[in-house]
Design an enzyme around this catalytic site. Structure first.
Site, PDB file in Angstrom:
ATOM      1  N   THR A  59       0.840  -1.199   0.000  1.00 46.48           N
ATOM      2  CA  THR A  59       0.000   0.000   0.000  1.00 46.48           C
ATOM      3  C   THR A  59       0.878   1.253   0.000  1.00 46.48           C
ATOM      4  O   THR A  59       2.097   1.155  -0.201  1.00 46.48           O
ATOM      5  CB  THR A  59      -1.029  -0.050   1.158  1.00 46.48           C
ATOM      6  N   LYS A  63       3.805   1.309  -3.983  1.00 49.25           N
ATOM      7  CA  LYS A  63       3.322   0.461  -5.084  1.00 49.25           C
ATOM      8  C   LYS A  63       4.177   0.556  -6.341  1.00 49.25           C
ATOM      9  O   LYS A  63       4.288  -0.403  -7.098  1.00 49.25           O
ATOM     10  CB  LYS A  63       1.875   0.817  -5.420  1.00 49.25           C
ATOM     11  N   ASP A  99      -6.044  -3.554  -7.759  1.00 49.24           N
ATOM     12  CA  ASP A  99      -6.797  -2.360  -7.330  1.00 49.24           C
ATOM     13  C   ASP A  99      -7.843  -1.920  -8.355  1.00 49.24           C
ATOM     14  O   ASP A  99      -8.970  -1.578  -7.997  1.00 49.24           O
ATOM     15  CB  ASP A  99      -5.844  -1.179  -7.113  1.00 49.24           C
TER      16      ASP A  99
HETATM   17  P1  NDP Z   1       0.374   7.769  -3.927  1.00 47.12           P
HETATM   18  O1  NDP Z   1       1.304   8.134  -2.815  1.00 47.12           O
HETATM   19  O2  NDP Z   1       0.888   7.023  -5.103  1.00 47.12           O
HETATM   20  O3  NDP Z   1      -0.305   9.139  -4.517  1.00 47.12           O
HETATM   21  C1  NDP Z   1      -0.834  10.090  -3.673  1.00 47.12           C
HETATM   22  C2  NDP Z   1      -1.493  11.228  -4.488  1.00 47.12           C
HETATM   23  O4  NDP Z   1      -2.176  12.044  -3.535  1.00 47.12           O
HETATM   24  C3  NDP Z   1      -0.541  12.147  -5.245  1.00 47.12           C
HETATM   25  O5  NDP Z   1      -1.130  12.520  -6.460  1.00 47.12           O
HETATM   26  C4  NDP Z   1      -0.393  13.382  -4.322  1.00 47.12           C
HETATM   27  O6  NDP Z   1      -0.196  14.598  -4.999  1.00 47.12           O
HETATM   28  C5  NDP Z   1      -1.782  13.417  -3.700  1.00 47.12           C
HETATM   29  N1  NDP Z   1      -1.824  14.019  -2.371  1.00 47.12           N
HETATM   30  C6  NDP Z   1      -1.250  13.556  -1.226  1.00 47.12           C
HETATM   31  N2  NDP Z   1      -1.562  14.351  -0.191  1.00 47.12           N
HETATM   32  C7  NDP Z   1      -2.371  15.331  -0.684  1.00 47.12           C
HETATM   33  C8  NDP Z   1      -3.027  16.455  -0.111  1.00 47.12           C
HETATM   34  N3  NDP Z   1      -2.920  16.728   1.189  1.00 47.12           N
HETATM   35  N4  NDP Z   1      -3.785  17.224  -0.913  1.00 47.12           N
HETATM   36  C9  NDP Z   1      -3.900  16.955  -2.226  1.00 47.12           C
HETATM   37  N5  NDP Z   1      -3.295  15.920  -2.847  1.00 47.12           N
HETATM   38  C10 NDP Z   1      -2.541  15.116  -2.079  1.00 47.12           C
HETATM   39  O7  NDP Z   1      -0.836   7.024  -3.229  1.00 47.12           O
HETATM   40  P2  NDP Z   1      -1.747   5.792  -3.736  1.00 47.12           P
HETATM   41  O8  NDP Z   1      -2.281   6.127  -5.082  1.00 47.12           O
HETATM   42  O9  NDP Z   1      -1.027   4.521  -3.565  1.00 47.12           O
HETATM   43  O10 NDP Z   1      -2.950   5.791  -2.652  1.00 47.12           O
HETATM   44  C11 NDP Z   1      -3.805   6.893  -2.547  1.00 47.12           C
HETATM   45  C12 NDP Z   1      -4.938   6.632  -1.557  1.00 47.12           C
HETATM   46  O11 NDP Z   1      -5.781   5.572  -1.996  1.00 47.12           O
HETATM   47  C13 NDP Z   1      -4.464   6.241  -0.162  1.00 47.12           C
HETATM   48  O12 NDP Z   1      -5.238   6.952   0.768  1.00 47.12           O
HETATM   49  C14 NDP Z   1      -4.748   4.743  -0.088  1.00 47.12           C
HETATM   50  O13 NDP Z   1      -5.014   4.342   1.241  1.00 47.12           O
HETATM   51  C15 NDP Z   1      -6.015   4.643  -0.951  1.00 47.12           C
HETATM   52  N6  NDP Z   1      -6.209   3.303  -1.534  1.00 47.12           N
HETATM   53  C16 NDP Z   1      -7.294   2.540  -1.177  1.00 47.12           C
HETATM   54  C17 NDP Z   1      -7.525   1.299  -1.731  1.00 47.12           C
HETATM   55  C18 NDP Z   1      -8.717   0.499  -1.356  1.00 47.12           C
HETATM   56  O14 NDP Z   1      -8.698  -0.712  -1.556  1.00 47.12           O
HETATM   57  N7  NDP Z   1      -9.763   1.093  -0.862  1.00 47.12           N
HETATM   58  C19 NDP Z   1      -6.595   0.716  -2.719  1.00 47.12           C
HETATM   59  C20 NDP Z   1      -5.518   1.611  -3.056  1.00 47.12           C
HETATM   60  C21 NDP Z   1      -5.327   2.835  -2.469  1.00 47.12           C
HETATM   61  P3  NDP Z   1       1.279  15.139  -5.427  1.00 47.12           P
HETATM   62  O15 NDP Z   1       1.614  14.456  -6.746  1.00 47.12           O
HETATM   63  O16 NDP Z   1       1.100  16.594  -5.568  1.00 47.12           O
HETATM   64  O17 NDP Z   1       2.224  14.761  -4.322  1.00 47.12           O
END
Ligand code: NDP
Length: 263
Positions: A59, A63, A99
């Site tokens: 997670t 990933k 996912d």
């Molecule tokens: P990543 O770390 O790959 O990406 C995170 C993204 O969120 C980036 O685009 C980042 O922007 C943005 N971001 C982070 N903090 C903020 C903020 N405070 N305000 C605005 N944008 C923000 O994460 P993942 O894609 O792996 O996971 C994302 C979410 O999805 C997590 O919360 C995870 O728990 C959830 N998830 C849930 C699943 C489920 O089964 N329900 C499965 C997979 C994920 P920037 O590029 O600007 O840094």
């Protein structure tokens, strides 16, 4: 006894151990699933083999690192460079992504979806964008910063940062940012989120187990929404099938995973 784990940072919130252990215990499969708080993604492969794991889930934020750690990547994960499921196949690390199909399962009740706005541009956003495009769904991506948007431009999806965003009509808006996971932040400034929610039929969040500020706003506006629980269930069932090499029945896996949500 086989050992499985989830790697993440943070990882305490993860319901995966409960879900998979519920399946193993109730279906008498000799295995146990634990969690590993991994700070450095580069240590993923080494840690996996040191713990003699048979398989794992990965997670935030590892990933993309998981993709690099694999000896072989199969199916959809190969196209997107994002791995959330690892299987130890005779000492070789095989990577998959469950996912995106998990999310498609979750939004079945919102169909037909033709036009989606994805908030965020990380691993989950990549998986969903590719999966939506496969089904000819129009994709727009809105991210805080510009650097991750290049990938989505190459997919021919419409891309915006907060600065140059102009709203359109969407069937679904989905929050894939981690805003709201450990904090009470919105995935974009309030004005933008309000504007988006005024122009969408449905809202979804990948985060589960809490009503994020994003979903709270959707609820206030009487928009039909769902959190990430069904996505979690969908990806979990598919991952478990890979872990047990399809030795258990899918419906039974789903039943006992769902049951663990009551715990
Ligand atoms: P990543 O770390 O790959 O990406 C995170 C993204 O969120 C980036 O685009 C980042 O922007 C943005 N971001 C982070 N903090 C903020 C903020 N405070 N305000 C605005 N944008 C923000 O994460 P993942 O894609 O792996 O996971 C994302 C979410 O999805 C997590 O919360 C995870 O728990 C959830 N998830 C849930 C699943 C489920 O089964 N329900 C499965 C997979 C994920 P920037 O590029 O600007 O840094």
């Amino acid at each position: 006894m086989k050992l499985f784990a989830i790697f993440g940072d943070p990882v305490e919130h993860s319901r995966s151990p409960l879900m998979h252990n519920s399946v193993f215990k109730n279906l008498n499969y000799r295995a146990c699933y634990t969690r590993v708080h991994l700070k450095e993604g580069s240590k993923l492969r080494e840690t996996f083999f040191k713990l003699a794991l048979s398989g794992a889930n990965v997670t935030v934020p590892h990933k993309e690192e998981a993709f690099k750690a694999c000896d072989e990547v199969r199916g959809f994960a190969k196209e997107i460079g994002v791995v959330n499921t690892l299987v130890n196949e005779n000492g070789r690390l095989i990577g998959y992504n469950t996912d995106a199909d998990g999310f498609m399962y979750a939004i079945k009740e919102f169909a037909p979806i033709k036009n989606v706005l994805i908030l965020g541009a990380g691993g989950t956003a990549k998986a969903l964008a590719n999966r939506f495009l496969q089904d000819n769904i129009k994709v727009t991506v809105l991210n805080r910063s510009i650097h991750r948007l290049e990938y989505f431009k190459e997919l021919h999806s419409t891309c915006h940062t907060w600065e140059d965003f102009t709203v359109q009509k969407y069937d679904l808006v989905v929050n894939t940012t981690s805003a709201g996971l450990k904090d009470e932040e919105l995935p974009a400034p309030l004005k933008i989120i309000e504007n988006i929610l005024n122009n969408t039929s449905f809202a979804a969040d990948a985060i589960y187990g809490k009503l994020t500020p994003f979903l709270q706003l959707a609820q206030n506006k009487n928009i039909t929404f769902k959190d990430g629980a069904d996505m979690l269930l969908g990806q979990g069932v598919l991952a478990n099938e890979l872990f047990v090499d399809h030795a258990l029945e899918s419906e039974a896996i789903k039943f006992y995973m769902q049951k663990s949500f009551e715990l």
